[in-house]
Design a protein around this motif. Structure first.
Motif, PDB file in Angstrom:
ATOM      1  N   UNK A   1       0.831  -1.212   0.000  1.00 14.52           N
ATOM      2  CA  UNK A   1       0.000   0.000   0.000  1.00 14.52           C
ATOM      3  C   UNK A   1       0.863   1.258   0.000  1.00 14.52           C
ATOM      4  N   UNK A   2       0.317   2.320  -0.519  1.00 17.82           N
ATOM      5  CA  UNK A   2       1.043   3.580  -0.576  1.00 17.82           C
ATOM      6  C   UNK A   2       0.748   4.462   0.622  1.00 17.82           C
ATOM      7  N   UNK A   3       1.428   5.594   0.666  1.00 17.98           N
ATOM      8  CA  UNK A   3       1.298   6.559   1.761  1.00 17.98           C
ATOM      9  C   UNK A   3       1.046   7.944   1.188  1.00 17.98           C
ATOM     10  N   UNK A   4       0.240   8.734   1.891  1.00 17.55           N
ATOM     11  CA  UNK A   4       0.085  10.151   1.563  1.00 17.55           C
ATOM     12  C   UNK A   4       0.167  10.920   2.876  1.00 17.55           C
ATOM     13  N   UNK A   5       1.365  11.396   3.192  1.00 15.55           N
ATOM     14  CA  UNK A   5       1.603  12.099   4.459  1.00 15.55           C
ATOM     15  C   UNK A   5       2.416  13.363   4.189  1.00 15.55           C
ATOM     16  N   UNK A   6       1.815  14.506   4.468  1.00 15.65           N
ATOM     17  CA  UNK A   6       2.485  15.797   4.353  1.00 15.65           C
ATOM     18  C   UNK A   6       2.731  16.317   5.758  1.00 15.65           C
ATOM     19  N   UNK A   7       3.999  16.532   6.083  1.00 12.43           N
ATOM     20  CA  UNK A   7       4.381  16.992   7.416  1.00 12.43           C
ATOM     21  C   UNK A   7       5.225  18.261   7.284  1.00 12.43           C
ATOM     22  N   UNK A   8       4.796  19.322   7.955  1.00 14.56           N
ATOM     23  CA  UNK A   8       5.516  20.593   7.921  1.00 14.56           C
ATOM     24  C   UNK A   8       5.894  20.971   9.349  1.00 14.56           C
ATOM     25  N   UNK A   9       7.199  21.008   9.613  1.00 14.01           N
ATOM     26  CA  UNK A   9       7.699  21.375  10.938  1.00 14.01           C
ATOM     27  C   UNK A   9       8.073  22.852  10.936  1.00 14.01           C
ATOM     28  N   UNK A  10       7.576  23.564  11.947  1.00 14.92           N
ATOM     29  CA  UNK A  10       7.844  24.995  12.074  1.00 14.92           C
ATOM     30  C   UNK A  10       8.403  25.299  13.456  1.00 14.92           C
ATOM     31  N   UNK A  11       8.687  26.553  13.727  1.00 14.04           N
ATOM     32  CA  UNK A  11       9.305  26.929  14.998  1.00 14.04           C
ATOM     33  C   UNK A  11       8.391  26.660  16.190  1.00 14.04           C
ATOM     34  N   UNK A  12       7.066  26.689  15.970  1.00 14.38           N
ATOM     35  CA  UNK A  12       6.124  26.492  17.075  1.00 14.38           C
ATOM     36  C   UNK A  12       5.447  25.126  17.044  1.00 14.38           C
ATOM     37  N   UNK A  13       6.004  24.186  16.285  1.00 16.12           N
ATOM     38  CA  UNK A  13       5.420  22.855  16.246  1.00 16.12           C
ATOM     39  C   UNK A  13       5.363  22.299  14.842  1.00 16.12           C
ATOM     40  N   UNK A  14       4.425  21.391  14.611  1.00 14.44           N
ATOM     41  CA  UNK A  14       4.320  20.822  13.264  1.00 14.44           C
ATOM     42  C   UNK A  14       2.879  20.494  12.921  1.00 14.44           C
ATOM     43  N   UNK A  15       2.627  20.498  11.603  1.00 14.52           N
ATOM     44  CA  UNK A  15       1.340  20.107  11.051  1.00 14.52           C
ATOM     45  C   UNK A  15       1.520  18.783  10.321  1.00 14.52           C
ATOM     46  N   UNK A  16       0.564  17.880  10.510  1.00 16.54           N
ATOM     47  CA  UNK A  16       0.600  16.591   9.818  1.00 16.54           C
ATOM     48  C   UNK A  16      -0.744  16.376   9.137  1.00 16.54           C
ATOM     49  N   UNK A  17      -0.692  16.198   7.815  1.00 16.40           N
ATOM     50  CA  UNK A  17      -1.901  15.935   7.039  1.00 16.40           C
ATOM     51  C   UNK A  17      -1.837  14.493   6.535  1.00 16.40           C
ATOM     52  N   UNK A  18      -2.732  13.656   7.038  1.00 16.14           N
ATOM     53  CA  UNK A  18      -2.734  12.236   6.663  1.00 16.14           C
ATOM     54  C   UNK A  18      -4.079  11.620   7.025  1.00 16.14           C
ATOM     55  N   UNK A  19      -4.523  10.676   6.194  1.00 16.80           N
ATOM     56  CA  UNK A  19      -5.773   9.948   6.429  1.00 16.80           C
ATOM     57  C   UNK A  19      -6.967  10.888   6.584  1.00 16.80           C
ATOM     58  N   UNK A  20      -7.003  11.955   5.788  1.00 14.42           N
ATOM     59  CA  UNK A  20      -8.137  12.855   5.821  1.00 14.42           C
ATOM     60  C   UNK A  20      -8.252  13.688   7.078  1.00 14.42           C
ATOM     61  N   UNK A  21      -7.125  13.861   7.787  1.00 15.00           N
ATOM     62  CA  UNK A  21      -7.146  14.593   9.060  1.00 15.00           C
ATOM     63  C   UNK A  21      -5.923  15.495   9.146  1.00 15.00           C
ATOM     64  N   UNK A  22      -6.124  16.702   9.673  1.00 14.61           N
ATOM     65  CA  UNK A  22      -5.032  17.646   9.873  1.00 14.61           C
ATOM     66  C   UNK A  22      -4.767  17.772  11.368  1.00 14.61           C
ATOM     67  N   UNK A  23      -3.562  17.397  11.797  1.00 19.07           N
ATOM     68  CA  UNK A  23      -3.199  17.390  13.211  1.00 19.07           C
ATOM     69  C   UNK A  23      -2.117  18.433  13.485  1.00 19.07           C
ATOM     70  N   UNK A  24      -2.322  19.204  14.548  1.00 15.62           N
ATOM     71  CA  UNK A  24      -1.354  20.213  14.954  1.00 15.62           C
ATOM     72  C   UNK A  24      -0.676  19.789  16.250  1.00 15.62           C
ATOM     73  N   UNK A  25       0.644  19.760  16.237  1.00 17.08           N
ATOM     74  CA  UNK A  25       1.457  19.517  17.434  1.00 17.08           C
ATOM     75  C   UNK A  25       2.066  20.872  17.803  1.00 17.08           C
ATOM     76  N   UNK A  26       1.454  21.580  18.752  1.00 21.40           N
ATOM     77  CA  UNK A  26       1.862  22.952  19.043  1.00 21.40           C
ATOM     78  C   UNK A  26       2.704  23.039  20.310  1.00 21.40           C
ATOM     79  N   UNK A  27       3.876  23.671  20.176  1.00 26.56           N
ATOM     80  CA  UNK A  27       4.776  23.845  21.310  1.00 26.56           C
ATOM     81  C   UNK A  27       4.311  24.998  22.188  1.00 26.56           C
ATOM     82  N   UNK A  28       4.654  24.925  23.453  1.00 24.75           N
ATOM     83  CA  UNK A  28       4.311  26.006  24.380  1.00 24.75           C
ATOM     84  C   UNK A  28       5.235  27.203  24.209  1.00 24.75           C
ATOM     85  N   UNK A  29       6.387  26.987  23.540  1.00 30.17           N
ATOM     86  CA  UNK A  29       7.336  28.070  23.297  1.00 30.17           C
ATOM     87  C   UNK A  29       8.025  27.850  21.963  1.00 30.17           C
TER      88      UNK A  29
END
Length: 386
Positions: A244-272
């Motif tokens: 099976x294939x994968x479709x995962x877009x992950x963007x890491x930034x200074x305040x955390x990261x965004x993950x787009x996969x399986x029809x869902x957008x998840x934010x991992x947000x840092x406190x600093x």
């Protein structure tokens, strides 16, 4: 004008799908009035669900000159897109072009210049821009609240194709017929979204494996390393052979990261902000706290019909386009850069050397399996003609 009269040029999979939806009034402000296709069998098949009063043409220029349309949707093979668009611009018709904008940026640059000179509305069928997840992702990245981009990774390997798919047409997966493989055929939407959300990279080093998993002459497996103007980096991985294939877009930034996969957008947000924390923390192994949440997205995912509706509203009411046609050169520049880097074995800076790219492409076309009358012809300026 209260209704936009549209003609479709090219009645393959996408053209016929657009026609079947438009004929049922999916977009009230759009009236389908004519179609064209070089294959008379496709025209005959179209008559089973389209009115006899339609304009039916075997040549794109005949449809363009017919006076039956105010605008055209171009859904032909890739090499034809700029040539037909320029024909339409010269006639004063508005143009909506299927992806990709073309095969090489030199021809697309000419198309963009003609669009500007004509003053008509020009749009690209980047239908993934209507997806609320990607629109939200873009807003968060460009809004600044998550800081600068540090790293981008997109594994987009759910484009699985069998050998039977490639064998279904003599033009498929050939340099002369399509001008490339997975980058030019399956991934234009992903490459457009990558630059639309994150901006254009400054340099690319890519490895495009040609015929690695299939009996084809173009690339079916790609890994590309990207560097952006601010120093951030990225990796783009694609193939038509993973199952099976994968479709995962992950963007890491200074305040955390965004993950787009399986029809869902998840934010991992840092406190600093990580850049601040790195130099302010007195502990070598400590990390700031992280809050993980699913980002709500709003709006309908209107896809192709959303782009066509946006195109019509821009013409009839002057509203902004979802995808301006001149933006099509950006994703093509990026895929051209990946090809050129792989062909030369070197890191390529953007914008690319367009003459060098065209020179290398011509070499591959000259030895392509699809030759003679079916092959792509160039004049001395490098423009496309058939």
């Amino acid at each position: 004008m209260t209704k936009l009269r549209i003609g479709i040029i090219g009645m393959g999979n996408m053209g016929s799908d657009h026609a079947k939806k438009l004929i049922h009034g999916t977009i009230p402000e759009v009236e389908l009035t004519a179609i064209s296709d070089m294959d008379e069998r496709r025209l005959a098949a179209s008559k089973a669900y389209l009115p006899e009063t339609f304009g039916y043409f075997t040549r794109s220029d005949e449809l363009i000159e017919s006076g039956l349309c105010d605008a055209v949707i171009i859904a032909t093979p890739h090499f034809d897109h700029p040539r037909i668009a320029i024909q339409a611009f010269n006639r004063g018709l508005h143009v909506l072009c299927e992806k990709p904008a073309g095969v090489y940026t030199k021809q697309v640059r000419e198309m963009n210049e003609k669009a500007r000179e004509s003053g008509v509305v020009f749009s690209m069928m980047f239908n993934q821009r209507t997806n609320p997840m990607y629109r939200t992702m873009r807003d968060l990245v460009q809004g600044g609240e998550l800081g600068a981009i540090k790293r981008v990774n997109w594994i987009i390997t759910d484009w699985y194709r069998t050998q039977a798919y490639y064998d279904s047409g003599s033009w498929r997966a050939t340099w002369a017929g399509e001008g490339g493989g997975v980058l030019i055929n399956q991934c234009p939407h992903n490459i457009d979204l990558l630059q639309w959300i994150c901006g254009m990279p400054a340099m690319v080093r890519a490895f495009c494996h040609e015929g690695k998993w299939h009996d084809i002459e173009v690339e079916d497996d790609v890994t590309a390393y990207l560097e952006f103007p601010n120093g951030s980096t990225g990796v783009f991985v694609t193939t038509t052979a993973d199952l099976p294939g994968t479709n995962r877009l992950e963007i890491t930034m200074e305040m955390g990261k965004l993950v787009c996969e399986h029809g869902k957008l998840t934010l991992h947000k840092l406190s600093q902000n990580e850049r601040e924390y790195c130099f302010e923390s007195k502990e070598g192994f400590s990390t700031p706290s992280v809050e993980v949440s699913v980002v709500p997205t709003e709006g309908d995912n209107l896809q192709h019909m959303g782009i066509i509706a946006s195109f019509a509203k821009a013409i009839l009411h002057g509203t902004p386009l979802i995808a301006d046609g001149e933006e099509g050169i950006h994703s093509l520049m990026l895929s051209n850069a990946m090809h050129l880097s792989s062909w030369t074995g070197e890191t390529v800076e953007l914008p690319i050397d367009e003459d060098l790219y065209l020179h290398e492409l011509k070499k591959r076309i000259s030895s392509s399996k699809q030759k003679a009358a079916e092959s792509v012809l160039f004049d001395t300026t490098g423009s496309y003609g058939s």
